[in-house]
Motif scaffolding. Structure first.
Motif, PDB file in Angstrom:
ATOM      1  N   ALA A 162      11.858  11.594  -6.553  1.00  0.00           N
ATOM      2  CA  ALA A 162      11.560  10.182  -6.271  1.00  0.00           C
ATOM      3  C   ALA A 162      10.346  10.023  -5.363  1.00  0.00           C
ATOM      4  O   ALA A 162       9.568   9.086  -5.507  1.00  0.00           O
ATOM      5  CB  ALA A 162      12.775   9.509  -5.645  1.00  0.00           C
ATOM      6  N   ILE A 163      10.172  10.982  -4.450  1.00  0.00           N
ATOM      7  CA  ILE A 163       9.058  10.856  -3.502  1.00  0.00           C
ATOM      8  C   ILE A 163       7.741  11.307  -4.147  1.00  0.00           C
ATOM      9  O   ILE A 163       6.673  10.807  -3.812  1.00  0.00           O
ATOM     10  CB  ILE A 163       9.350  11.636  -2.192  1.00  0.00           C
ATOM     11  CG1 ILE A 163       8.508  11.108  -1.041  1.00  0.00           C
ATOM     12  CG2 ILE A 163       9.124  13.117  -2.295  1.00  0.00           C
ATOM     13  CD1 ILE A 163       9.187  10.135  -0.195  1.00  0.00           C
ATOM     14  N   SER A 164       7.821  12.212  -5.102  1.00  0.00           N
ATOM     15  CA  SER A 164       6.565  12.783  -5.592  1.00  0.00           C
ATOM     16  C   SER A 164       6.194  12.369  -7.017  1.00  0.00           C
ATOM     17  O   SER A 164       5.062  12.582  -7.440  1.00  0.00           O
ATOM     18  CB  SER A 164       6.611  14.317  -5.490  1.00  0.00           C
ATOM     19  OG  SER A 164       7.809  14.808  -6.027  1.00  0.00           O
ATOM     20  N   LYS A 178       9.495   3.957  -8.773  1.00  0.00           N
ATOM     21  CA  LYS A 178       8.682   2.839  -8.288  1.00  0.00           C
ATOM     22  C   LYS A 178       9.094   2.365  -6.902  1.00  0.00           C
ATOM     23  O   LYS A 178      10.272   2.426  -6.524  1.00  0.00           O
ATOM     24  CB  LYS A 178       8.803   1.655  -9.256  1.00  0.00           C
ATOM     25  CG  LYS A 178       8.326   1.980 -10.669  1.00  0.00           C
ATOM     26  CD  LYS A 178       6.842   2.279 -10.703  1.00  0.00           C
ATOM     27  CE  LYS A 178       6.352   2.664 -12.085  1.00  0.00           C
ATOM     28  NZ  LYS A 178       5.104   3.434 -12.057  1.00  0.00           N
ATOM     29  N   SER A 179       8.120   1.822  -6.201  1.00  0.00           N
ATOM     30  CA  SER A 179       8.384   1.192  -4.914  1.00  0.00           C
ATOM     31  C   SER A 179       9.279  -0.030  -5.124  1.00  0.00           C
ATOM     32  O   SER A 179       9.162  -0.737  -6.131  1.00  0.00           O
ATOM     33  CB  SER A 179       7.058   0.769  -4.289  1.00  0.00           C
ATOM     34  OG  SER A 179       7.252   0.375  -2.957  1.00  0.00           O
ATOM     35  N   GLY A 180      10.175  -0.272  -4.175  1.00  0.00           N
ATOM     36  CA  GLY A 180      11.024  -1.471  -4.251  1.00  0.00           C
ATOM     37  C   GLY A 180      12.214  -1.323  -5.172  1.00  0.00           C
ATOM     38  O   GLY A 180      12.823  -2.325  -5.554  1.00  0.00           O
ATOM     39  N   ARG A 200       0.830  -1.209   0.000  1.00  0.00           N
ATOM     40  CA  ARG A 200       0.000   0.000   0.000  1.00  0.00           C
ATOM     41  C   ARG A 200       0.870   1.267   0.000  1.00  0.00           C
ATOM     42  O   ARG A 200       0.437   2.338  -0.413  1.00  0.00           O
ATOM     43  CB  ARG A 200      -0.865  -0.071   1.272  1.00  0.00           C
ATOM     44  CG  ARG A 200      -1.765   1.074   1.585  1.00  0.00           C
ATOM     45  CD  ARG A 200      -2.468   0.838   2.928  1.00  0.00           C
ATOM     46  NE  ARG A 200      -1.604   1.026   4.096  1.00  0.00           N
ATOM     47  CZ  ARG A 200      -1.252   2.184   4.605  1.00  0.00           C
ATOM     48  NH1 ARG A 200      -1.643   3.306   4.039  1.00  0.00           N
ATOM     49  NH2 ARG A 200      -0.480   2.265   5.688  1.00  0.00           N
ATOM     50  N   LEU A 201       2.108   1.120   0.509  1.00  0.00           N
ATOM     51  CA  LEU A 201       3.008   2.284   0.598  1.00  0.00           C
ATOM     52  C   LEU A 201       4.093   2.199  -0.466  1.00  0.00           C
ATOM     53  O   LEU A 201       4.463   1.113  -0.899  1.00  0.00           O
ATOM     54  CB  LEU A 201       3.674   2.323   1.974  1.00  0.00           C
ATOM     55  CG  LEU A 201       2.760   2.538   3.174  1.00  0.00           C
ATOM     56  CD1 LEU A 201       3.509   2.246   4.473  1.00  0.00           C
ATOM     57  CD2 LEU A 201       2.228   3.968   3.189  1.00  0.00           C
ATOM     58  N   LYS A 202       4.619   3.361  -0.855  1.00  0.00           N
ATOM     59  CA  LYS A 202       5.776   3.359  -1.759  1.00  0.00           C
ATOM     60  C   LYS A 202       7.040   3.455  -0.903  1.00  0.00           C
ATOM     61  O   LYS A 202       7.216   4.418  -0.156  1.00  0.00           O
ATOM     62  CB  LYS A 202       5.654   4.566  -2.696  1.00  0.00           C
ATOM     63  CG  LYS A 202       6.892   4.890  -3.509  1.00  0.00           C
ATOM     64  CD  LYS A 202       6.526   5.892  -4.603  1.00  0.00           C
ATOM     65  CE  LYS A 202       7.685   6.710  -5.084  1.00  0.00           C
ATOM     66  NZ  LYS A 202       7.320   7.619  -6.187  1.00  0.00           N
ATOM     67  N   GLY A 257      24.444  12.704 -12.468  1.00  0.00           N
ATOM     68  CA  GLY A 257      23.778  12.432 -13.747  1.00  0.00           C
ATOM     69  C   GLY A 257      22.496  11.633 -13.576  1.00  0.00           C
ATOM     70  O   GLY A 257      21.860  11.650 -12.516  1.00  0.00           O
ATOM     71  N   GLU A 258      22.152  10.909 -14.617  1.00  0.00           N
ATOM     72  CA  GLU A 258      20.878  10.172 -14.685  1.00  0.00           C
ATOM     73  C   GLU A 258      20.747   9.156 -13.543  1.00  0.00           C
ATOM     74  O   GLU A 258      21.737   8.546 -13.131  1.00  0.00           O
ATOM     75  CB  GLU A 258      20.868   9.430 -16.024  1.00  0.00           C
ATOM     76  CG  GLU A 258      19.559   8.814 -16.415  1.00  0.00           C
ATOM     77  CD  GLU A 258      19.748   7.895 -17.635  1.00  0.00           C
ATOM     78  OE1 GLU A 258      18.971   6.957 -17.764  1.00  0.00           O
ATOM     79  OE2 GLU A 258      20.699   8.123 -18.409  1.00  0.00           O
ATOM     80  N   LEU A 259      19.518   8.968 -13.054  1.00  0.00           N
ATOM     81  CA  LEU A 259      19.249   7.954 -12.028  1.00  0.00           C
ATOM     82  C   LEU A 259      18.834   6.648 -12.683  1.00  0.00           C
ATOM     83  O   LEU A 259      17.958   6.656 -13.552  1.00  0.00           O
ATOM     84  CB  LEU A 259      18.115   8.431 -11.112  1.00  0.00           C
ATOM     85  CG  LEU A 259      18.467   9.433 -10.021  1.00  0.00           C
ATOM     86  CD1 LEU A 259      17.215   9.901  -9.299  1.00  0.00           C
ATOM     87  CD2 LEU A 259      19.441   8.831  -9.023  1.00  0.00           C
ATOM     88  N   VAL A 260      19.437   5.545 -12.240  1.00  0.00           N
ATOM     89  CA  VAL A 260      19.051   4.243 -12.800  1.00  0.00           C
ATOM     90  C   VAL A 260      18.824   3.232 -11.674  1.00  0.00           C
ATOM     91  O   VAL A 260      19.345   3.390 -10.567  1.00  0.00           O
ATOM     92  CB  VAL A 260      20.116   3.699 -13.799  1.00  0.00           C
ATOM     93  CG1 VAL A 260      20.306   4.638 -14.974  1.00  0.00           C
ATOM     94  CG2 VAL A 260      21.452   3.449 -13.098  1.00  0.00           C
TER      95      VAL A 260
END
Ligand SMILES: NC(=O)c1ccc[n+]([C@@H]2O[C@H](COP(=O)([O-])OP(=O)(O)OC[C@H]3O[C@@H](n4cnc5c(N)ncnc54)[C@H](OP(=O)(O)O)[C@@H]3O)[C@@H](O)[C@H]2O)c1
Length: 308
Positions: free
Chosen positions: A257-259, A264-266, A200-202, A278-281
């Motif tokens: 990331a939070i908004s 994605k969660s996990g 239910r939570l991210k 730089g880019e997030l992966v």
């Protein structure tokens, strides 16, 4: 939409900048600054109010190395909050190897103990509505160019994580920067485990990347601090490409990331392999231990051995 958020370690560095950026978003109605020191918290609140023109900041006092102090802080949070940013942490400095009453050493307690207790207590009271962001680091997947090795435990068992958290894993050769990678690995795996337990939570894990303008270097020995502040940050890293960025860029990673639903969660998001900016992966695309659900649950169980 994240309307209310609590940030641990919010009086300085990335925590304070995250508070500033979130406050400037139209939908944000409440930002709780979780800090251990009342005077530093009050100064940060005043500065944030002046910088943003918003009167939406509240202070909650708690020390993340002390579970009871975090529990008391949670009692002060009467209404549910949408999100928490588990930012308090760092390399800690000389006291890193010292034991805390929980049995974790200072390094693990600062990066993990209180952040986990906070989430557990909020969930138990049904006071966390949407998301938790755990702050990790590129030190976990390693940075070859800097000689920072990927975390490689032999088993990632409950006992092994327990030894990481109480420090015995490192024997007499306790090097805080090395231990930091393992502690952040344990915290990362806990958050990934929580993502499966609480669909239910991210639960998202993010590294801010190598960020200038925080007080992180203050905990390093003077020669290392000098090298970092006057040689590596201003001269060497900029020449290496995608290896450093300013404070607002590091904090924006947390805000996004939070908004943003695209995160994605996990998933543990950080820079591309071998980079610090730089880019997030998704880090599990090249560090596959992160996908191991038994390892994730082992970290969670080990952490809870220290929480009574
Ligand atoms: N800076 C980077 O390049 C970088 C890279 C990767 C990951 N990170 C991670 O990002 C997070 C923030 O780092 P930063 O560079 O912004 O660090 P920072 O400038 O040193 O700020 C750390 C914050 O945590 C608070 N804190 C420390 N111990 C605490 C405790 N026991 N209880 C409550 N609050 C406590 C500090 O409060 P006081 O002012 O009272 O000490 C401060 O507000 C950390 O988790 C760090 O590991 C940073």
């Amino acid at each position: 939409m994240i309307e209310s958020v609590l940030i641990t370690g919010a009086n300085a560095g990335l925590g304070k900048e995250t508070a500033r950026q979130l406050a400037l978003r139209q939908e944000t109605k409440r930002v709780i600054l979780f800090c251990r020191n009342r005077a530093r918290a009050a100064a940060a609140k005043k500065e944030l109010e002046e910088n943003t023109g918003k009167r939406i900041f509240e202070v909650v006092i708690g020390d993340v190395t002390d579970a009871d102090s975090v529990r008391r802080a949670v009692e002060d949070i009467r209404e549910p909050i949408d999100a928490v940013v588990l930012n308090a942490g760092g390399v800690v400095g000389k006291a890193a190897a010292n034991s805390t009453p929980s049995g974790m050493n200072q390094l693990a307690a600062t990066n993990i103990l209180g952040n986990v207790v906070l989430v557990d207590e909020l969930i138990e009271r049904d006071n966390l509505r949407k998301a938790a962001l755990a702050v990790s680091a590129e030190a976990v997947p390693g940075v070859k160019m800097l000689g920072v090795k990927r975390v490689l435990t032999s088993t990632s068992s409950v006992d092994e994580f327990t030894a990481v958290l109480d420090g015995s894993y490192f024997g007499k050769k306790f090097v805080a920067l090395n231990a930091y990678s393992y502690v952040k690995y344990a915290e990362t795996m806990w958050a990934l485990s929580m993502a499966r337990r609480h669909p239910r939570l991210k639960f998202v894990v993010v590294s801010p990347g190598n960020t200038r303008g925080t007080q992180a270097a203050e905990s390093l020995p003077p020669p290392m601090r000098f090298m970092l502040n006057y040689v590596m940050m201003p001269i060497v890293f900029p020449l290496m490409g995608e290896m450093v960025h300013p404070l607002d860029v590091g904090a924006k990673r947390f805000v996004d990331a939070i908004s943003d639903e695209r995160y994605k969660s996990g998933v543990f998001y950080a820079s591309k392999e071998g980079k610090l900016s730089g880019e997030l992966v998704d880090q599990s695309s090249f560090f596959t231990d992160l996908k191991n659900t038994s390892f994730q649950d082992n970290a969670n169980e080990a952490i809870h051995r220290f929480i009574r």
